[in-house]
Design an enzyme around this catalytic site. Sequence first.
Site, PDB file in Angstrom:
ATOM      1  N   ASP A 194       0.730  -1.127  -0.071  1.00 37.90           N
ATOM      2  CA  ASP A 194      -0.089   0.043   0.055  1.00 37.90           C
ATOM      3  C   ASP A 194       0.979   1.132   0.017  1.00 37.90           C
ATOM      4  OD1 ASP A 194      -2.323   1.685   0.313  1.00 37.90           O
ATOM      5  OD2 ASP A 194      -3.317   0.014   0.864  1.00 37.90           O
ATOM      6  N   HIS A 269      -2.598   2.913  -4.908  1.00 38.22           N
ATOM      7  CA  HIS A 269      -2.157   2.427  -3.441  1.00 38.22           C
ATOM      8  C   HIS A 269      -0.600   1.836  -3.667  1.00 38.22           C
ATOM      9  CE1 HIS A 269      -5.660   2.841  -0.991  1.00 38.22           C
ATOM     10  NE2 HIS A 269      -6.502   2.460  -1.991  1.00 38.22           N
ATOM     11  N   GLU A 334      -9.865   2.477  -5.626  1.00 38.88           N
ATOM     12  CA  GLU A 334      -9.501   3.755  -5.403  1.00 38.88           C
ATOM     13  C   GLU A 334      -8.260   4.644  -6.226  1.00 38.88           C
ATOM     14  OE1 GLU A 334     -11.051   3.860  -0.445  1.00 38.88           O
ATOM     15  OE2 GLU A 334      -8.847   3.170  -1.142  1.00 38.88           O
TER      16      GLU A 334
HETATM   17  C1  ACM Z   1     -10.726  -0.786   0.185  1.00 36.73           C
HETATM   18  O1  ACM Z   1     -11.168  -0.708   1.596  1.00 36.73           O
HETATM   19  N1  ACM Z   1     -10.220   0.615  -0.175  1.00 36.73           N
HETATM   20  C2  ACM Z   1     -10.740  -2.056  -0.520  1.00 36.73           C
END
Ligand code: ACM
Length: 769
Positions: A194, A269, A334
Amino acid sequence: MRKQILLLALLLVNAAVFAQTIDVIPKPVSFEKHDGNFTLNSSTRLLFDQNNEDEKVLAEMAVQLIADASGLNLKVQSPNSNTLEGNITLQLNQPYNEQIGTEGYQLEIRNDRVFLNANTTAGLYYGVQTIWQMFTAADGKTLSGGDITDSPRFSWRGMHLDVSRHFLPVEFIYKYIDYIALHKMNVFHWHLVDDQGWRIEIKKYPKLTQVGAWRADREDLDWQARKEPVKESESKYGGFYTQEEIQSVVAYAQKKHVTVIPEIEMPAHVMSALAAYPEYSCTGEYIPVPPGGIWPITHIYCAGKEETFNFLEDVLSEVMDLFPSRYIHIGGDEATKTEWEKCELCQQRMKDEHLADEHELQAYFIKRIEKFLNNYGRQLIGWDEILEGGLNPSATIMSWRGSAPGTKAAKLGHDVVMSPASHCYFDYYQGDRSLEPQAFSGHITLKKVYGFEPVPEELSAEEAKHILGGQANLWTEYVPTGEHAEYMVMPRMTALAEVLWSTKESRDWGDFSKRLESQYKRFDKLGINYATSAFQVSADPELNIDKKIIKVKLSTEAWQPEIRYTTDGSEPGINSTKYTGPFEITSTSTVKAVVVKNGKPMSKALATPFFIHKAIACPVSLKYPNSKYYNAGGDLALVDGIKGSINHSDGNWKGFNGDDMVATVDLGETKSFSTVNVGTLQNYGAWIFYPGEMIVETSNDGQNFKQLGRVKNKVSPSNSKTQIQDLEVKKKTSARYVRVTLKNLGTCPKGHAGEGKAAWLFADEITIE
Ligand code: ACM
Ligand code: ZN
């Protein structure tokens, strides 16, 4: 005859009672009580096929578990026709028994024997877990007679763990796998990548861990308030797993019938990766590994460069060598695509591949990676955002933004793992915020998890076959240690385990919460740092508008709780008033309550103040309406005697987005008073700021107001600690109408993620005395 029928009926009732009370979690599919018990003694043996290596591994674990429960170290031997009596036998079925499938087992317990059979060692393993649980629920040596036939409802029973936001040592990873196996769950989803840290050694790209695994230490600051590091040399916090460590973890998990599924995030991420190799971003510019929250996520891999795909294929090749799992998780969530919009190479890729927009570019990215994985016989799984822009039906979806994306995906023919944030985000609070360590916002209690249904009603029976199962996720922004991670997942994973294993029809909250009592004892024995939040008392107030008083009901999620409470401010304990039903609050007081068990409080005490003041249940009119998202249940929220808590979404706060609060209270008649007090909230991460000032005016006709006083807020809007402040004007007066104005900050302050955008103002309660 009649008597016989009655006797038969009694026996049936008895059988039903026993059937309900087998003290095992998750609850077995069927249990039929038989007379008599099996009791271990020093000559009891464990029989299994000693020529089968897998059975040997299993038997070793069984001996260990039984020794832990009973103190007896069973001798082992291979079975033959006359050794069943007096012993515990484990046997693989020949031929395969369709009824119990690949993970089920059958267990026969009689006075003189225990016989466990299954089609696979996984099935035997789950049977051994059941035996262990039955021993620990009794005296450690006795199993009550009966027949159990058991198999799971879902094939995917998962737990995720984020080791990027906080690095958790490998010793804890072993424990986490133990807990998964203990719950008859079978997937460990290891979130290794991440923004805030790259945690897996990749030999071809050593900087991923030399650079990407380390960030500036800002652990003393709130996650959302951590400034980016100024210098690379600041990077001190972090860690990673070597490939040898990962191999050991995978082998350990295999023995416990847990599949480890790695998650290698892309295209977003990945700031940790781009800190190490900036050449795979659109701009190529250096960025540091961020030490805290990042939103929105715009630093993502460039989808235009071939080098990005070469890099990712190299990384995934090493990942596939380490993880034999059928599934490889590639994240996909995201990604904000503003860099792609500006990047010539990304735009060129869109032209060349005839892609209409950046969503389709993401779809190109994911499909290309899927093809690569498929070439090696692996399956791609990703978060539900990978549905955007089109996807091959062969990809599996992990539905986290509620169940709706999973429903849509199943209808499109994708396999789906349900992990909706509404029920499965174990980083959310599990109890009252005032009694819990800081967590991510949101509130998911044990009972809420138990109410999770992975198969949406909208699906046909055929479509429902695409729901592989469910999974809980533990994101670790607010989880710095393994001990804390245990606290967040236990006992919520116990509830999830039953949801995913047991039949839908057998789900029964009361029965589960009773069986949980034995599970807590097992956790105690294993030294697990589990949460006792289910024992917290919550107060459910009801405003009586006519009498202008509050009736309070107390409840918990514990089984048959003994609640003791006080209303005089003293700490509640075993000698305080025993709660027997709702009671009335007729003057300002604080209700404090605990559950006591064996003479001890089971959690921190609830402390809820109730304010009985002159404005209680009086009409309030607002010049500017509050946000429909923060309505707090209606018009009387500002004068219901209950103040908002530190949790901005507790249902008590009125929220105003960009607007001032101008509230006029009609006291019904001219009343004398000397203080006007209004509660306000600041939550920097949620864009909620204290008002600049409060102005109080009074009137007798509701038309002409004169100022009673004003008070300025002195706390900086950049103060990131979530906090509550009462603003108060003190002056003796009498009036019928009181107008309170709270000045909204207007826009989020400089340096804030929402700089220049509308600021929130939160208020509750207007207390007049
Ligand atoms: C997530 O909670 N962004 C998968
Ligand atoms: Zn690009």
